[in-house]
Design an enzyme around this catalytic site. Structure first.
Site, short mmCIF file in Angstrom:
data_model
loop_
_atom_site.label_atom_id
_atom_site.label_comp_id
_atom_site.label_asym_id
_atom_site.label_seq_id
_atom_site.Cartn_x
_atom_site.Cartn_y
_atom_site.Cartn_z
N ASP A 1 0.86 -1.18 0.00
CA ASP A 1 0.00 0.00 0.00
C ASP A 1 0.90 1.23 0.00
OD1 ASP A 1 -0.59 1.18 3.24
OD2 ASP A 1 0.85 -0.38 2.74
N GLY B 1 7.62 -1.15 8.94
CA GLY B 1 8.32 -0.79 10.16
C GLY B 1 8.63 0.68 10.16
N SER C 1 1.18 -4.15 9.57
CA SER C 1 0.03 -4.18 10.48
C SER C 1 -1.19 -4.80 9.82
CB SER C 1 -0.29 -2.77 10.96
OG SER C 1 -0.44 -1.93 9.84
N ASP D 1 -7.38 -2.44 7.92
CA ASP D 1 -6.36 -1.97 8.83
C ASP D 1 -6.27 -0.45 8.73
OD1 ASP D 1 -2.82 -1.81 8.76
OD2 ASP D 1 -4.09 -1.92 10.53
N SER E 1 -2.98 1.06 7.06
CA SER E 1 -2.71 0.90 5.63
C SER E 1 -3.78 1.64 4.87
CB SER E 1 -2.77 -0.56 5.23
OG SER E 1 -2.00 -1.35 6.07
N ARG F 1 0.55 4.14 2.30
CA ARG F 1 0.30 5.09 3.39
C ARG F 1 1.44 5.03 4.41
NH1 ARG F 1 -5.31 5.05 6.65
NH2 ARG F 1 -5.95 6.06 4.72
#
Lengths: 216, 275
Positions: free
Chosen positions: B58, B88, B170, B207, B210, B60
């Site tokens: 993604d 991370g 995540s 999520d 993201s 973001r």
């Protein structure tokens, strides 16, 4: 919402919450492990082979912190290669176990991994060594990892000296299954490695091929 | 304090002095209000297919609860045949992949060949293990070399996993659900791209960390297709006017010219020796 401390997976160390086992039989050794690697509550890899070759006829089983255990195995693999070239023949299992023990003892405070070393050599046949916390001891069988607590009783009761190869492989698979059924950090498939005079045999027992016990 | 540092050459390697300073600063903030590092709370995924590897991510990047970058590039170039997705701490993934890329470029020049994926993995693992998790980089490496198509993941503490498909970040659990359901060995190109796209989409939808667009990178023996963006977010905002100011738009209010009177103090001529 995202927490201020950030998502868990960033700070959770990857552990092989595990069941590992190594048993000596008449003429060789059988090693077994589950395949689950967890980071906190998340399974990072469900098919990891925790039986790592140190040499042609010497394997080690990894448990504890994944990074620490993998690194120790790689370093010892290298040191053993050098050693076997120097002596001009296949190394002894005791030498491999000593190399693992030396690292585990020297870096005791920084590392958190336990490796079980097992293999076959010409001098003493099949041998299993435990190297927990930097000790070195030869045992007829050794279990390790978080799942081992659930099967100590079973292994103590059922182990017999001088069993044959096929019986030993079945014993290892049974033990792994029982541990995987009870321990949340163990699971996946079972990897089994058999080492004897004639060679090394690696086998995978998939989830649906594992034996079932009374609770299933 | 700051001035004296400018003229010192920095010591080589990583400098952990700032960790002591940060700890002291945290005490001043009474816990909890220190500025947060920019993290790519992320969904990244990779799949090995018949002819190569597909990587997806993604776009973001978040800093605490604010989206810091809406079009962040998380698929980094390592070498012509190897690309790396990073999750991370954004700075850590950026710098680690840059370092790796530079080292492998030197290796390529010295040996005359493209690096192998396993070599990139070993260098990364070595470096991350040495820093004991202080470098917050969760990386997915994918590439094609003479030994085949490979996909590896390296964790921040230095653990390595070699797998045919995986997701990190995540949003990994959401993406993994799609991958577990749809993965088959030896997929064709279009189904593989669609699988990765769907996996990242699931991560974006489920999520908070993201979002925005989906980038895809297809690596095969013959070529690399870096498609950025592969799919744009349907929630893009439409800016009504342009916010960029043309040069020359600032009006002059007054103008004052002050000539500087300089006098020649000393003049010396030095002949150049061209012997």
């Amino acid at each position: 919402m995202l927490e201020e401390t950030g998502p868990e997976w960033l700070s959770e160390e990857v552990k092989t919450g595990t069941t590992i086992i190594a048993i000596e039989f008449d003429g060789g050794v059988v090693l077994g492990s589950d395949s689950r690697v967890s980071a906190g509550a998340s399974v990072v890899n469900r098919v990891m082979n925790k039986l790592s070759p140190l040499h042609d006829k010497i394997y080690c089983a990894l448990s504890g912190s994944a990074a620490d255990a993998q690194t120790i195995a790689e370093i010892v693999n290298y040191q053993l290669d050098v050693h076997s070239i120097e002596i001009g023949e296949d190394p002894q299992v005791r030498s491999a176990a000593t190399l693992v023990r030396n690292i585990s003892y020297k870096y005791k405070e920084e590392l958190s991994a336990h490796l079980i070393v097992a293999g076959w050599d010409r001098r003493d046949g099949g041998q299993v060594f435990a190297t927990l916390n930097g000790l070195l001891t030869r045992q007829p069988f050794a279990v390790g990892g978080s799942g081992s607590s659930y099967v100590y009783g079973f292994v103590d009761a059922e182990y017999r000296r001088g069993i044959r190869k096929e019986e030993c492989q079945q014993f290892v698979v049974n033990t792994l299954t029982l541990a995987m059924n009870r321990d949340g950090s163990s699971g996946g498939v079972a990897y089994v490695v058999t080492i004897d005079e004639h060679g090394t045999e690696e086998k995978v027992v998939l989830g649906n091929q594992l034996p079932t016990f009374f609770d299933q | 304090m700051a001035l004296s540092n400018i003229f010192e050459t920095p010591t080589p390697g990583f400098n952990f002095d700032n960790t002591a300073r940060n700890a002291a600063l945290e005490g001043l903030f009474n816990g909890g209000n220190t500025p947060k590092a920019m993290k790519t709370g992320t969904t990244i995924a990779g799949v090995v297919f018949k002819d190569g590897v597909v990587l997806g991510a993604d776009t973001r990047a978040t800093s605490g609860e604010v989206v810091a970058d809406k079009m962040c590039a998380k698929i980094h170039y390592i070498s012509p045949n190897i690309y790396c997705c990073g999750a991370g701490t954004a700075a850590d993934t950026e710098k680690t992949t840059d370092l790796l890329s530079s080292n492998l470029a030197i290796y390529s020049l010295n040996s005359g060949r493209n690096p192998r994926v396993v070599m990139a993995v070993n260098i990364l693992q070595d470096m991350l293990y040495r820093y004991h998790g202080q470098i917050g980089a969760n990386l997915i490496l994918g590439g094609v070399d003479c030994t085949g198509n490979h996909l590896y993941t390296v964790g921040p503490y230095g653990s390595v996993n070699k797998v045919p498909y995986l997701s990190m970040g995540s949003g990994d659990l959401a993406a993994l659900g799609i991958l577990e359901d749809g993965f088959k060995p030896d997929l064709e190109l279009e189904p593989a791209k669609e699988l990765v796209r769907a996996a990242i989409k699931a991560g974006i939808m489920n999520d908070l960390g993201s979002g925005n667009n989906i980038d895809i990178c297809v690596i095969t023996k013959q070529r690399v297709d870096y498609i950025r963006p592969y799919q744009e977010s349907q929630y893009k905002d439409n800016r009504k006017i342009k916010y960029k100011y043309r040069p020359g738009m600032t009006p002059f209010l007054t103008e004052k010219v002050v000539p500087l009177k300089l006098e020649v103090v000393q003049e010396s001529v030095q002949k150049m020796e061209t012997a």
